[in-house]
Design an enzyme around this catalytic site. Structure first.
Site, PDB file in Angstrom:
ATOM      1  N   HIS A   1       0.834  -1.204   0.000  1.00 61.19           N
ATOM      2  CA  HIS A   1       0.000   0.000   0.000  1.00 61.19           C
ATOM      3  C   HIS A   1       0.868   1.254   0.000  1.00 61.19           C
ATOM      4  O   HIS A   1       1.782   1.383   0.803  1.00 61.19           O
ATOM      5  CB  HIS A   1      -0.916  -0.012   1.228  1.00 61.19           C
TER       6      HIS A   1
ATOM      7  N   LYS B   1     -18.810   3.355 -15.720  1.00 57.95           N
ATOM      8  CA  LYS B   1     -17.623   4.157 -16.022  1.00 57.95           C
ATOM      9  C   LYS B   1     -16.503   3.877 -15.020  1.00 57.95           C
ATOM     10  O   LYS B   1     -15.360   3.575 -15.396  1.00 57.95           O
ATOM     11  CB  LYS B   1     -17.980   5.648 -16.024  1.00 57.95           C
TER      12      LYS B   1
END
Length: 375
Positions: free
Chosen positions: A124, A232
């Protein structure tokens, strides 16, 4: 970006960074790396992106303790061509791999006009704006992508496939006033859910699904987030997975070890960073002047609501940063307690709020009467 409201206290930014730095040094990072990671976290909070700020540090420290993150990685740079290369993060903190990739992308762009760098064996990395703006400060257009474990449903799906898979695009303006689009492809970042669970607050009912595929307001029951914008966001998240996984040899979404699963298991995350040398197309100063004009014209658009304002990408974060540099960073009270438990276990002083520090300074001042001052 959707956020949550929690009971918090203000912490002075430099003091908060120093506190994080000391915790990272205790975790065996070298000083330069610890300073960089602490800076990325506090900068996220300054910009109002609390989901990717200091709240993630306890998780990083636990992964270091369980050896899924290496505190002192031996990262490797592999040139793959005139304008491309790869960074192997050696399972260190993702911030270190991302900065290395961004700097190599800039160096490649100086030589070739554009530079593209894939990342493998990372973890991360926090908010992408930090790296995009680093490229912008070099006078270039920046692109930064990363992927994570499955957290987001495909449009129309009832279970997760891709991660929150964010995208960041930056374009440098004058006086460090750059355009900076940094967004997750989910309706909200997963770490906003994690923060809500830490602070014991609920979330809106249209953000996420539970294990039964039903909407939930309990952050502890969340199993999947919705994509932003329906198909989208869903499609964009999948294409970002392609860039981050397939080019770097990393696993795709469903195969990525979970961030909040087995903390002893390495994440194997990929990433993709690009830089475009503006000077190959036009004068950098002229480009920056046009960005400044664009910002002014964008902000002059008539707002939909009376008293409203049209913000350019990155402006809300820049305004929040200016405000928090003056007033302090709000940190959740439960997170402060968690930090103080970590500090106590490591023999470090506790994290104090701005109010506590002011009270201590006030109580240490001794009033001297005129008579006493003459003796």
């Amino acid at each position: 970006m959707p956020q949550i409201e929690v009971e918090s206290a203000l912490i002075e930014p430099e003091y908060l960074k120093e506190f994080c730095l000391q915790l990272l040094l205790q975790a065996n990072l070298n000083e330069d790396d610890a300073d960089l990671v602490a800076d990325t976290l506090v900068e996220s909070n300054l910009r109002g992106i609390d989901s990717h700020g200091v709240a993630r540090l306890p998780h990083y420290l636990e992964r270091i303790r369980q050896r899924s993150i290496q505190p002192r990685p031996e990262m490797r740079w592999e040139p793959l061509g005139d304008a491309v290369g790869r960074v192997d993060g050696d399972h260190g903190l993702g911030q270190l791999a991302m900065v290395k990739a961004a700097d190599h992308a800039v160096a490649l762009a100086k030589d070739s006009g554009a530079g593209w760098v894939s990342i493998c064996n990372s973890s991360h990395c926090g908010a992408l704006a930090y790296y995009g703006l680093r490229i912008a400060r070099a006078g270039m257009i920046g692109f930064v992508f990363t992927h994570v474990d499955p957290m987001v449903t495909p449009h129309g799906g009832a279970e997760p496939f891709c991660g929150t898979n964010p995208i960041c695009i930056t374009a440098p303006g004058k006086n460090q006033k750059s355009l900076c689009l940094d967004m997750a492809t989910s309706i909200t970042p997963w770490n906003t859910i994690a923060n809500a669970a830490t602070e014991g607050v609920s979330i809106p009912g249209d953000w996420a699904l539970d294990a039964n595929g039903k909407g939930t307001t309990d952050p502890n029951e969340v199993k999947a987030l919705f994509p932003f914008g329906g198909f989208k966001g869903s499609g964009l998240g999948l294409m970002i997975d392609v860039l981050c996984a397939l080019l770097g040899g990393a696993p795709i979404g469903p195969d990525i070890p979970k961030m909040y699963g087995d903390l002893s298991q390495r994440r194997l995350l990929g990433g993709f960073v690009g830089a475009i040398d503006i000077s190959r197309f036009t004068e950098v100063e002229s480009f920056q002047e046009r960005i400044e004009e664009l910002i002014q014209r964008w902000g002059a658009v008539k707002p939909l609501k009376a008293g409203g304002k049209v913000y350019y990408p990155g402006e809300p974060e820049a305004l929040t940063r200016a405000e928090r540099l003056q007033s302090g960073i709000p940190v959740g009270l439960r997170l402060i307690n968690q930090f103080n438990q970590l500090a106590s276990a490591r023999g470090l002083p506790p994290l104090e709020t701005t109010e506590q520090i002011c009270e201590e300074e006030s109580s240490s001042e001794v009033e001297v009467s005129p008579t006493e001052s003459l003796t």
